[in-house]
Design an enzyme around this catalytic site. Structure first.
Site, PDB file in Angstrom:
ATOM      1  N   ASP A 181       0.839  -1.197   0.000  1.00 50.05           N
ATOM      2  CA  ASP A 181       0.000   0.000   0.000  1.00 50.05           C
ATOM      3  C   ASP A 181       0.875   1.250   0.000  1.00 50.05           C
ATOM      4  O   ASP A 181       1.774   1.398   0.828  1.00 50.05           O
ATOM      5  CB  ASP A 181      -0.904  -0.004   1.231  1.00 50.05           C
ATOM      6  CG  ASP A 181      -1.977   1.071   1.161  1.00 50.05           C
ATOM      7  OD1 ASP A 181      -1.616   2.269   1.139  1.00 50.05           O
ATOM      8  OD2 ASP A 181      -3.168   0.722   1.158  1.00 50.05           O
ATOM      9  N   HIS A 183       0.293   4.131   1.008  1.00 43.63           N
ATOM     10  CA  HIS A 183       0.178   4.938   2.214  1.00 43.63           C
ATOM     11  C   HIS A 183       0.708   4.221   3.451  1.00 43.63           C
ATOM     12  O   HIS A 183       0.713   4.801   4.542  1.00 43.63           O
ATOM     13  CB  HIS A 183      -1.286   5.329   2.457  1.00 43.63           C
ATOM     14  CG  HIS A 183      -1.831   6.255   1.419  1.00 43.63           C
ATOM     15  ND1 HIS A 183      -2.473   5.819   0.288  1.00 43.63           N
ATOM     16  CD2 HIS A 183      -1.802   7.619   1.337  1.00 43.63           C
ATOM     17  CE1 HIS A 183      -2.837   6.864  -0.444  1.00 43.63           C
ATOM     18  NE2 HIS A 183      -2.431   7.963   0.161  1.00 43.63           N
ATOM     19  N   GLU A 184       1.134   2.966   3.304  1.00 40.29           N
ATOM     20  CA  GLU A 184       1.618   2.217   4.458  1.00 40.29           C
ATOM     21  C   GLU A 184       3.109   1.911   4.294  1.00 40.29           C
ATOM     22  O   GLU A 184       3.950   2.767   4.552  1.00 40.29           O
ATOM     23  CB  GLU A 184       0.767   0.955   4.657  1.00 40.29           C
ATOM     24  CG  GLU A 184      -0.682   1.311   4.989  1.00 40.29           C
ATOM     25  CD  GLU A 184      -1.512   0.108   5.371  1.00 40.29           C
ATOM     26  OE1 GLU A 184      -1.075  -0.666   6.252  1.00 40.29           O
ATOM     27  OE2 GLU A 184      -2.594  -0.077   4.789  1.00 40.29           O
ATOM     28  N   MET A 185       3.469   0.730   3.796  1.00 43.84           N
ATOM     29  CA  MET A 185       4.892   0.409   3.664  1.00 43.84           C
ATOM     30  C   MET A 185       5.454   0.785   2.302  1.00 43.84           C
ATOM     31  O   MET A 185       6.669   0.801   2.110  1.00 43.84           O
ATOM     32  CB  MET A 185       5.122  -1.069   3.964  1.00 43.84           C
ATOM     33  CG  MET A 185       4.887  -1.397   5.435  1.00 43.84           C
ATOM     34  SD  MET A 185       5.293  -3.112   5.817  1.00 43.84           S
ATOM     35  CE  MET A 185       5.285  -3.048   7.621  1.00 43.84           C
TER      36      MET A 185
END
Length: 392
Positions: A181, A183-185
């Protein structure tokens, strides 16, 4: 001789008199006990809102039986109810599975899984924060703010559906979500992740011991290890002990809260079974349609109009440790969450202007789950319900 007979008669009379008195005392005590018992107290949603100690004792006795013999829950239309039961905790892993779980623990805490090298799984799922992050929604790559609350991980090893919208059907597949993702990792693909893990000698030695000499990490090894670790996170609760027969595990107030949970508040319509979840998707009125916090939930996965605003029922196990609540983390405390359900509140806004092309979605967003129905608790009932939730 006459004196001896007289003395014997007097002795027998005393014995008979003492027996009569004792029998009378037993009868009186029994009558008092019967008078104290409240056989007409309703064991349903009409149970007293300010119960006496005797009425609470009567309720405790009703719940001292097997759950199948408990007072029946208040179920609404289309509820899929499974009776409550203690969760059978998976046995501790051994041998290869234990080695894989330990590897998963190390990977879970390693920021090398992220493109920036700054974010680990535990950044959003911290053991000390109920396997969440105590934020409404988490921060990820470059401090990007997530849209949904980080779900606690206690019970993930017992589930078959993952994410608030149910887009994943296994723990291994679920792990791919945050890894890739943006927006994550923020990994464009898993090649870089695999290369970074293989570059660490300790990891290479571990995977060699698990798979055999000469083997290196592959993407499926990483997600398998993460899944193996997450399957070890669940722990027994006070409610589990109570369900297994330990009557001291819950106070009288908590037993009262259990009864409210099942009857007046109607929580058991969706939160039932060993996981305290029906594993279904419900529209509870929190889609914030056409507003800043809009999230159409399951609809974004299936594209079906009837799924607008629906989200997966979360497990309530360890719920007192996993605040804030709901898919967007808008409720910081259990008390506020209960009041939301009491009022059956709605975030949609029935009179807002809606573009023609979005009208079908809007109409669907207004159709809340039939398992939701407003109710009213006293302050004492609300406190008892919170007390019960704290035992889960």
């Amino acid at each position: 001789m006459g004196q001896v007979e007289s003395t014997g008669l007097r002795s027998r009379f005393k014995v008979l008199a003492a027996g009569a008195i004792a029998f009378a005392a037993i009868c009186v005590a029994g009558s008092l006990a019967d008078a104290l018992l409240p056989p007409d107290v309703p064991l349903d949603a009409n149970f007293p809102s300010q119960p006496s100690a005797v009425e609470l004792a009567y309720l405790r006795d009703a719940y001292a039986k097997s759950p199948n013999d408990w007072p029946r829950p208040r179920l609404l239309a289309d509820a899929d109810f499974t009776e409550m039961a203690a969760l059978d905790i998976h046995p501790a892993p051994t041998d290869r599975e234990l080695a894989l779980a330990r590897l998963g623990h190390d990977l879970f805490e390693d920021p090398a899984l992220s493109a920036s090298g700054h974010i680990a799984c535990q950044s959003c799922h911290n053991r000390r924060l109920g396997w969440g992050d105590a934020l409404p929604t988490p921060f990820g790559h470059a401090r990007a703010k997530g849209k949904r609350n980080a779900m606690p991980l206690f019970s993930v090893g017992y589930k078959s559906t993952f994410f608030w919208d149910g887009r994943s059907g296994s723990l291994e597949h679920q792990a791919l979500g945050p890894l890739t993702d943006a927006h994550e990792m923020a990994n464009d693909n898993l090649d870089g992740v695999v290369a970074r893990i293989n570059a660490k000698e300790a990891y290479r030695a571990t995977i060699n011991a698990i798979k055999g000499d000469g083997n290196s990490f592959e993407a499926e090894d990483i997600v398998a290890a993460l899944a193996a670790f997450q399957r070890t996170l669940e722990r027994p609760t006070r409610f589990d002990r109570y369900l297994r027969g330990d009557q001291k595990a819950l106070t009288d107030t908590q037993v009262w809260g259990l009864h409210i949970f099942r009857t007046k508040a109607g929580c058991a319509n969706c939160h039932n079974g060993p996981l305290l979840s029906d594993n279904r998707f419900h529209n509870i009125g929190l889609s914030f349609f056409n507003r800043k916090l809009e999230d159409l939930g399951r609809f974004n996965v299936t594209g079906k109009i009837e799924d607008v605003g629906k989200f997966l029922t979360p497990s309530l196990r360890h719920v007192s440790r996993t605040a804030p609540y709901m898919h967007n983390g808008v409720f910081p405390r259990l008390e506020g969450l209960i009041r939301f359900y009491e009022a059956a509140m709605d975030s949609v806004g029935k009179r807002q202007p809606v573009a023609d092309e979005r009208k079908p979605q809007f109409d669907a967003a207004l159709q809340k789950s039939p398992q939701l129905k407003s109710f009213k608790l006293t302050a004492a009932e609300r406190a008892a319900l919170v007390a019960f939730l704290e035992a889960l």
